[in-house]
Design an enzyme around this catalytic site. Structure first.
Site, PDB file in Angstrom:
ATOM      1  CB  CYS A 181       1.637  -3.005  -2.717  1.00 14.38           C
ATOM      2  SG  CYS A 181       0.362  -2.178  -3.669  1.00 14.38           S
ATOM      3  CG  HIS A 183      -1.673  -5.068   0.210  1.00 13.76           C
ATOM      4  ND1 HIS A 183      -0.779  -4.327   0.935  1.00 13.76           N
ATOM      5  CD2 HIS A 183      -2.030  -4.311  -0.851  1.00 13.76           C
ATOM      6  CE1 HIS A 183      -0.598  -3.149   0.340  1.00 13.76           C
ATOM      7  NE2 HIS A 183      -1.356  -3.120  -0.740  1.00 13.76           N
ATOM      8  CD  GLU A 229      -0.005  -6.696   3.570  1.00 14.49           C
ATOM      9  OE1 GLU A 229       0.340  -7.532   2.693  1.00 14.49           O
ATOM     10  OE2 GLU A 229      -0.044  -5.459   3.349  1.00 14.49           O
TER      11      GLU A 229
HETATM   12  N1  GLN Z   1       1.569   3.701  -4.457  1.00 17.01           N
HETATM   13  C1  GLN Z   1       1.454   2.483  -5.203  1.00 17.01           C
HETATM   14  C2  GLN Z   1       0.206   2.457  -6.061  1.00 17.01           C
HETATM   15  O1  GLN Z   1      -0.694   3.205  -5.858  1.00 17.01           O
HETATM   16  C3  GLN Z   1       1.503   1.270  -4.294  1.00 17.01           C
HETATM   17  C4  GLN Z   1       0.407   1.212  -3.307  1.00 17.01           C
HETATM   18  C5  GLN Z   1       0.673   0.288  -2.171  1.00 17.01           C
HETATM   19  O2  GLN Z   1       1.817  -0.063  -1.872  1.00 17.01           O
HETATM   20  N2  GLN Z   1      -0.354  -0.093  -1.468  1.00 17.01           N
HETATM   21  O3  GLN Z   1       0.114   1.682  -6.968  1.00 17.01           O
END
Ligand code: GLN
Length: 535
Positions: free
Chosen positions: A384, A510, A512
């Site tokens: 992310c 994600h 995970e």
């Molecule tokens: N802050 C980033 C976004 O909003 C990544 C979010 C995250 O790592 N979950 O896109």
């Protein structure tokens, strides 16, 4: 009143952090291994609508379900143990209960009545508990009540439990988790705190059926009898729960203590077939006897509290165990990484993961970390924000767009290589915030991700506002960073890789959240494998 679904309530006494989540998940695992269909629900007494807005320092990571619910991290344990997905209905907070009751009041649904904690709030709680039962999918619903008995904010939940115990007598039981501390000066285990905590439950009208006693030493028969006598439970229902080396040992420890048997007896359910735990034991065997070892750096900004990246560290345990490899995770604060020390801090690691996150704190260190692993060909997984940072680093240092940034941190920057998706802008204007939950992604066969998944079409969970800006895609691909996975509907870039690197993978989703004991996540296995080869 009869009810085909059985309910097990798990409460906690004496102190927090006794591990109700792990005990609930372990009990569920044992019941599942006996052929019952089980789900676990967490009721959180705090007033936030969900943990989405909570700083990870408060309650650890925010777990995300397929249906896009931002939930308590215990749901992660439930999924990792049971290998079945949870949903919005599996996590309810006081905030959500009140919001729903107040909405009903505004719509006039209470027909002019005074709206009160009893019955309106408790009815809403009972309804939320039974939503899962009424689905008809589950034989048993385990409901974990967050907090500790005696907390003011837990009172309506305990009252709801009392009412359900009364209404569905044969179909509900309470498992109470307590502490039996060891007093070093006296050289003995003390049962008084447990007695008091059960008394507290009794004052609220709830008699627990089973006591799970957390302890550092063996609970001998004399002590068990004493606890049983003072707390009105049978000796068999006094369960010892000693500290374990790994949370994955707990189901077997609970089986040894026959927790599942006692629970089934109390619920009047047949306990004919013994739990089948072959796969679980095989996993545990490999976990306890690794043949290899790798050192992986986790670069993030909440490293003081390990729960902040719970799903990631567990996914490494699953992925590593699959390869009979012990993964030593070194938690490195992104704010501490500089151009000058990066070699010293990250050198010597077999792989580096840059963690998800929000906001500008620690971004500089993350960019520096990515530059180092890219140039030094160290296996890299960016999740992310970690992927977004990899994209920014590549723009600045390879493509030559010096001011490239994400609009999250620099809204006015000249080269917004990470920007806000048009679709998301509409949602944000409507008061929604993030792209949450499961979305599809198609992988290109010539890629490391494809090698890992061995599949073209995947589904992964998301939690983000910003995304790769496709206006720049051509420049990236011409310079060697390629889009290897995209959302089939929107074309949104989900995966970037650098071909000329042993293993450099950034994912917008994600992975995970979907790793379980039964199904270690292929990306984590793939990453650990690359780290092993890099040794
Ligand atoms: N802050 C980033 C976004 O909003 C990544 C979010 C995250 O790592 N979950 O896109």
């Amino acid at each position: 009143m009869s009810n085909s679904t059985k309910y097990v309530f798990v409460t906690g006494g004496v102190t927090s952090s006794l591990g109700k989540g792990i005990i609930s998940a372990s009990l569920a695992k044992l019941l599942q291994a006996r052929g019952y269909s089980v789900t676990i629900q967490k009721l959180d007494p705090y007033i936030n609508i969900d943990p989405g807005t909570l700083n990870p320092y408060e309650h650890g990571e925010c777990f995300v379900t397929d249906d896009g619910a931002e939930t308590d991290l215990d749901l992660g344990h439930y999924e990792r143990f049971l290998n079945t997905p949870t949903s919005q209905a599996n996590n309810v907070t006081t905030g959500r209960i009140y919001q729903s009751v107040i909405d009903k009041e505004r719509k006039g649904e209470f027909l002019g009545k005074t709206v009160q904690v009893i019955p309106h709030i408790t009815d809403e709680i009972k309804e939320r508990i039974q939503i899962l039962g009424k689905k008809g999918t589950y034989d048993i619903v385990i409901t974990e009540i967050g907090g500790t008995v005696g907390d003011i904010e837990s009172l309506p939940y305990v009252e709801a439990v009392r009412q359900m115990m009364w209404e569905f007598e044969d179909d509900c039981i309470v498992v109470h988790l307590t502490l039996v501390p060891y007093l070093a000066a006296a050289g003995e285990l003390k049962t008084k705190p447990t007695q008091h905590s059960v008394k507290q439950l009794l004052e609220l009208g709830v008699q627990p059926d089973v006591l799970v006693c957390r302890t550092e030493h063996d609970l001998d028969l004399t002590l068990r009898k004493k606890i049983a006598k003072f707390c009105n439970v049978s000796v068999d229902a006094v369960i010892e729960s000693k500290d374990a080396e790994s949370i994955y040992e707990v189901p077997l420890m609970m089986q040894e203590e026959e927790l599942d048997k006692v629970v089934l007896e109390e619920l009047h359910l047949p306990k004919s077939s013994a739990p089948v735990l072959d796969r679980w034991k095989e996993f545990l065997g490999r976990l306890q006897n690794p043949k290899h070892e790798v050192n992986i750096a986790l670069v993030g900004k909440y490293v003081e509290l390990k729960d902040s990246y719970k799903s990631i560290s567990e996914a490494f345990i699953h992925g590593g165990t699959e390869l009979e490899c012990k993964v030593n995770l070194n938690w490195i604060h992104s704010e501490s990484i500089t151009e000058e020390n990066v070699e010293k801090v990250l050198g010597g690691h077999d792989g580096v993961l840059v963690a998800p996150g929000f906001g500008s704190r620690g971004i500089k260190g993350k960019i520096t970390a990515v530059k180092y692993v890219r140039e030094n060909k160290i296996p890299f997984l960016g999740i992310c924000l970690g992927m977004q940072v990899a994209v920014i680093e590549f723009a600045r240092n390879v493509i030559g767009l010096k001011d490239a940034h994400t609009v999250e941190i620099s809204p006015e920057c000249e080269n917004p290589v990470i920007s806000m998706m048009e679709e998301q802008k509409k949602i944000t204007n409507m008061g929604g915030t993030m792209r949450l939950g499961s979305y599809g992604c198609n992988l290109i066969s010539d890629s490391k991700v494809y090698q890992a998944y061995n599949r073209e079409s995947i589904k992964e969970r998301h939690r983000h506002r910003y995304e790769f800006n496709n206006d720049y895609l051509e420049q990236y691909e011409a310079n060697g960073m390629k889009a290897k996975g995209k959302n089939p509907e929107t074309g949104l870039v989900e995966v970037v890789e650098i071909d000329d690197h042993p293993w450099f993978v950034g994912v917008q989703f994600h992975p995970e959240y979907k790793s379980t004991v039964a199904k270690p996540h292929p990306l984590f296995t793939g990453f650990v494998k690359a780290a092993l080869q890099n040794k």
